[in-house]
Every structure is written in C-alpha cells, then in structure tokens.
Design an enzyme around this catalytic site. Structure first.
Site, PDB file in Angstrom:
ATOM      1  NE  ARG A 177      -2.478   0.866   3.760  1.00 50.26           N
ATOM      2  CZ  ARG A 177      -3.312   0.547   4.754  1.00 50.26           C
ATOM      3  NH1 ARG A 177      -4.553   0.225   4.497  1.00 50.26           N
ATOM      4  NH2 ARG A 177      -2.875   0.542   5.994  1.00 50.26           N
ATOM      5  CG  ASP A 253      -8.300   3.415  14.359  1.00 52.34           C
ATOM      6  OD1 ASP A 253      -9.373   3.841  14.806  1.00 52.34           O
ATOM      7  OD2 ASP A 253      -8.167   2.268  13.902  1.00 52.34           O
TER       8      ASP A 253
HETATM    9  P1  AMP Z   1      -8.865  -1.962  11.330  1.00 50.15           P
HETATM   10  O1  AMP Z   1     -10.241  -2.386  11.706  1.00 50.15           O
HETATM   11  O2  AMP Z   1      -8.371  -2.592  10.062  1.00 50.15           O
HETATM   12  O3  AMP Z   1      -8.690  -0.489  11.329  1.00 50.15           O
HETATM   13  O4  AMP Z   1      -7.909  -2.541  12.433  1.00 50.15           O
HETATM   14  C1  AMP Z   1      -7.964  -2.159  13.786  1.00 50.15           C
HETATM   15  C2  AMP Z   1      -6.710  -2.605  14.480  1.00 50.15           C
HETATM   16  O5  AMP Z   1      -6.613  -4.044  14.509  1.00 50.15           O
HETATM   17  C3  AMP Z   1      -5.424  -2.128  13.829  1.00 50.15           C
HETATM   18  O6  AMP Z   1      -4.518  -1.832  14.849  1.00 50.15           O
HETATM   19  C4  AMP Z   1      -4.998  -3.315  13.016  1.00 50.15           C
HETATM   20  O7  AMP Z   1      -3.630  -3.294  12.756  1.00 50.15           O
HETATM   21  C5  AMP Z   1      -5.398  -4.474  13.925  1.00 50.15           C
HETATM   22  N1  AMP Z   1      -5.608  -5.727  13.188  1.00 50.15           N
HETATM   23  C6  AMP Z   1      -6.584  -5.973  12.294  1.00 50.15           C
HETATM   24  N2  AMP Z   1      -6.481  -7.229  11.818  1.00 50.15           N
HETATM   25  C7  AMP Z   1      -5.416  -7.806  12.415  1.00 50.15           C
HETATM   26  C8  AMP Z   1      -4.790  -9.106  12.335  1.00 50.15           C
HETATM   27  N3  AMP Z   1      -5.247 -10.064  11.536  1.00 50.15           N
HETATM   28  N4  AMP Z   1      -3.703  -9.313  13.103  1.00 50.15           N
HETATM   29  C9  AMP Z   1      -3.244  -8.372  13.905  1.00 50.15           C
HETATM   30  N5  AMP Z   1      -3.786  -7.138  14.042  1.00 50.15           N
HETATM   31  C10 AMP Z   1      -4.862  -6.848  13.295  1.00 50.15           C
HETATM   32 MG    MG Z   2      -7.430   0.624  10.371  1.00 51.66          MG
END
Ligand code: AMP
Ligand code: MG
Length: 496
Positions: A177, A253
């Site tokens: 990305r 975030d």
């Molecule tokens: P998001 O909903 O994608 O914004 O993710 C929220 C948080 O969860 C962020 O800190 C991501 O990096 C973490 N996260 C999402 N999926 C995973 C995963 N499979 N393993 C580790 N961290 C994750």
């Molecule tokens: Mg995110």
C-alpha cells in the site's frame, strides 16, 4: 528509477523520529509468494522499475521476504476513537512500513505492507490478511483514485502461499500500500493521551512539513495543521458523499492527516439511494451510515483538535478557544466543497435562488423512487443535452421513472439559463458523473472467484474497467448495472 536488478532504495524520515513512535520490526517472511497484480503505472510514478517488481525478486520484496540491509522497517504506534470509545493503544497490528519513496515532483510516499506479520500491537491477531480483503482494497482504492478521490493506493497484491484461519481456512495475501503517509488522527491522540507534549510537537512539525509545506511557515504549527487537516477532510468527505461512497469504519485511527481515504475494510458504494445505508457488519447502530459521514468527520476533527490542545497554546483556556474556533469552521468547508461538487454534477456554474430547493427535491425523489445513486446522476448528463447517436448515452441501460418528469423539466429550464455551450457542459457532467463504480455485488463476485476457485481473471477485468470510470462502453454493461434483487449485498466484513 531504481537500478534494474536491485532492491529499491527507500528513505526513512519517519524512522528518524524518536523510537517511541514505532516498533522497529521487519516483516515476517511468507512461504511461497506469488504476484497477483503489480500496478505498473503507480510503480513508474514512484521511480520503481515495473519489470523488476514483476520479477521473482520483486515478488519476494513485495511480500516482505527481502529487506535491504540499510532499510529500517517498522510498525507505527497510534491510538483511536473506535465507534466513539477511546482506545489509547492501537498501532499497526499487521502492517509494516518499509520506508518512503519519492516521486518525480519530490513528494514523499509511504510504502507499507499490509498482512506482513504480527507486531507489538497485534492483540492476539495473526498479523495476516486473507486474500479477499486484499483484493477488495486493491479494487476499491484504485477505483477511488481513478474517480479523482484522494486515497491510499495499491502498488501490488501478492498471495502468500499460506493459509490464514478465519471462520474457515482462507488463502493469505499481502497488499503493498502507498499513501502520502499513514499518519492518522489517532497518531496525534496517541501522544496526547500519554501527555507526551514533546512527541506531540515533533509529530505536528513532521506532519505539517510533509503534507502541508505551504502552511509550515507559521508561529502556530499545531493550529496550521489542524486547519489544513480540517479542510482536507471536509473536501474528502464531500467527495465520498457525491459518489455515494460509504467508508464504513470512520474511526479516528482510520482517518489520515493528509486527507486521503484509508482502510477499505467494510466500505461500499451505495446502489439505490437511501441516506440511511450502512454496510459494515460491525456497525449495528448505523453510526457510520451514509448520511452521518459529514457529522462523524466533524466529530473526528473535534477529537483531533482536543488532542492538539497541549500544543495549541501555552494557556489552556486559549488553546481550547483556538481548537473550538477551528473545529467550528468544518461545516462551512464541507458545505462549500459539497456545493461545488453538486454544481458540477448538475451542470451548474453557481447556485441561484431556487437551486437549493431544486436539489432537495432531487434527493427526495431519488429516495422515494429508490433510484440508483450513480446512474441517476449519469442519466442527468445524458438529459442535459439529448442528442440522437450520442455514444455516451446510457438510455439502453438506465432511465429515470416517470415520477422524475416534472423535476427534469424544471431542471432543464434552469440549465437553459446557464451560460456556456451545452455540449461542453454535458462533457463536464460526464466527467463529474461516473458510470462505472466498484459495485458491491461485482466486487463480491470477483473475491469469490479468486478465493474459492483461484480464478483471478474477473479481478483483473474489473480493475481495468474501473480505471476509466467515466467512459461508457455497452460491452461492459454488466459491470455498470445495479444489482438485481438476488445479487444485492447487505453486509460487508472487515475481513480481519
Ligand atoms: P482496522 O479495523 O483494520 O482499522 O484494524 C484495527 C486494528 O486491529 C489495527 O490496529 C490493526 O492493525 C489491527 N488488526 C486488524 N487485523 C489484524 C490481524 N489479523 N492481526 C493483527 N492485528 C490486526
Ligand atoms: Mg485501520
């Protein structure tokens, strides 16, 4: 252009910030990476050699399996308000920033690998990503770029050759990305919550220099940053509204300081117009429904302002007053951007006395008749200057119901009072009103073909079609059509 045959040289301006901004960490290698798609155009713009990126060595690099010796990969720290509640400790849980690339204009871009393995912030997650969400992000972010919306970009999608466990075993993948940076509102909140004013000031200076250098010559960098982010976000969310794009997870975030769209988890474009539309499977209360997006952006910017209070002014009372005054300008910025965009969609050069009412009536009709958001506006472009044999005309694909007739007559007489050549006006309307968007049901079909059958052809076809969203082609009719009753997608999943 990087020398052929070598791992690209990256810059590391973010890694130069103090260590409490991140965890220094290399990607966890994957078993058997294979390139799915490399974005050659974007690669060239970033000074990368597409031939090398498409080679076996390029694939290994894009998968995070080779990191050059002088490189300084990292996972960034951030916090965030998620669905309204504050989480002081988020951070990249499955993304590694490899470093930065510079384009020919000297602008810096982050290169991040998403799905590159666990970090300090994985919270028990595996740090990986299934194939489906990687392809969705590739498709939708590149479509957004083609639509002229500020967005993170997809440089490449690589399958990992590994299985990731979700509700069932799924093929794993990594998305390379690119973004102007991955600094979030939540990055500011992270240091503010820790009362780390020194880091806060460093972050403000860094973000202002990097994203808004024209505003950097100021005696109040925090205020300059707040105002610049506010305007960039007002502009961004107005573009979402004008395209019927629903982000789905507008947590702080997931909102970048640079004003680019990021995090294409549960996002979707609306089909039939309904302002209450929600797609995200985790948004039970409809917090991030279409109609709420501007208000949520405003709320998020208030969170940014509050986080900046310690560096806005030495006197806390004055700092709060500055923050409040800045945040109060959001609605005006949003409205100005939204009105300008609507004018372009409707063929108007400016607003006249009754235009607001005319527009309100249009939206009310669209809601009552549940017409397709994208094709309603596209059809208006046809009707702005009807001409037999117009190759852009979508009359065979989509027409407006009779309930629109009276409104159309009113709008056409309004257009007659506009200055300028009707043909040029129509051409401009075609540019403002795309005919191809990433339809949710088409995206789902592409993800299923790839995930369940290893068939990537539909994915490539859709990516290529969405690169020219304004150009009607009856041969691709099936990709422009709204879903039929049985095809409608009601929920999208983050796929974490
Ligand atoms: P998001 O909903 O994608 O914004 O993710 C929220 C948080 O969860 C962020 O800190 C991501 O990096 C973490 N996260 C999402 N999926 C995973 C995963 N499979 N393993 C580790 N961290 C994750
Ligand atoms: Mg995110």
């Amino acid at each position: 252009m990087n020398r052929t045959g070598t791992t690209p040289a990256l810059e590391h301006t973010f890694a130069d910030l103090p260590e409490r901004f991140y965890q220094a960490l290399a990607p966890t290698p994957v078993a058997a990476p294979q390139a799915i798609r490399v974005n050659d155009d974007l690669a060239r713009r970033l000074g990368l050699d597409p031939d090398w990126l498409n080679s076996a060595a390029g694939t290994e690099w894009l998968a995070g399996n080779t990191v050059a010796t002088a490189s300084r990969p990292l996972a960034a720290a951030y916090a965030g308000h998620q669905f309204g509640g504050f989480n002081p400790q988020l951070g990249d849980g499955r993304a590694i920033l490899l470093g930065e690339l510079r384009d020919a204009q000297g602008r810096l871009f982050d290169l991040q690998l998403k799905g590159a393995g666990p970090t300090r912030w994985s919270r028990g997650g595996d740090g990986r990503s299934p194939l489906g969400p990687v392809l969705r992000e590739y498709l939708v972010s590149e479509a957004m770029a083609a639509l002229g919306v500020p967005t993170s970009r997809a440089l490449a999608a690589v399958s990992s050759g590994e299985t990731v466990m979700r509700d069932r075993p799924l093929p794993g993948a990594i998305l390379a990305r690119v973004a102007s940076s991955h600094l979030r509102i939540g990055s500011v909140e992270y240091f503010s919550a820790r009362k780390d004013t020194e880091a806060l000031q460093l972050l403000v200076d860094y973000a202002l220099q990097r994203h808004f250098p024209a505003q950097a010559d100021t005696d109040n960098p925090a205020l300059a940053l707040l105002n610049a982010v506010l305007q960039a976000q007002a502009q961004l969310v107005s573009q979402w509204q004008l395209l019927g794009f629903i982000h789905g997870v507008m947590n702080t975030d997931n909102m970048l300081l640079c004003g680019e769209t990021i995090d294409y988890g549960p996002c979707a474009f609306m089909d039939a117009f309904n302002p209450d539309t929600v797609f995200s499977s985790i948004d039970h209360a409809g917090r991030y429904a279409y109609r709420n997006q501007p208000g949520i952006a405003h709320w998020n910017l208030a969170s940014l302002a509050q986080a900046l209070v310690p560096v806005l002014h030495r006197d806390p009372e004055q700092a709060v007053a500055l923050a409040q005054a800045a945040v109060d300008t959001f609605s005006d910025h949003f409205l100005a951007a939204h009105t300008e965009g609507l004018n372009a969609k409707l063929g108007l050069t400016g607003q006249q006395a009754d235009d607001a009412q005319l527009i309100e009536q249009l939206y009310a009709l669209m809601a009552e008749e549940a017409t397709d958001f994208t094709l309603t506006f596209r059809r208006l472009a046809d009707l702005a200057h009807p001409e037999p044999g117009n190759p852009q005309d979508i009359g065979d694909l989509y027409t407006l119901p009779p309930a629109f007739d009276a409104w159309l007559a009113q709008w056409q007489s309004r257009l007659a009072r506009e200055p300028g050549d009707p043909r040029a006006r129509q051409a401009a309307m075609y540019r403002a009103n795309p005919v191809f968007i990433p339809r949710n049901h088409s995206v789902e079909a592409v993800l299923t073909a790839a995930t369940d059958h290893g068939d990537y052809a539909p994915f490539h076809t859709l990516v290529e079609r969405l690169a020219r969203p304004g150009q009607w082609d009856p041969g691709d009719r099936h990709l422009a059509m709204p879903p039929e009753a049985g095809q409608r997608v009601h929920q999208t999943f983050c796929g974490t």
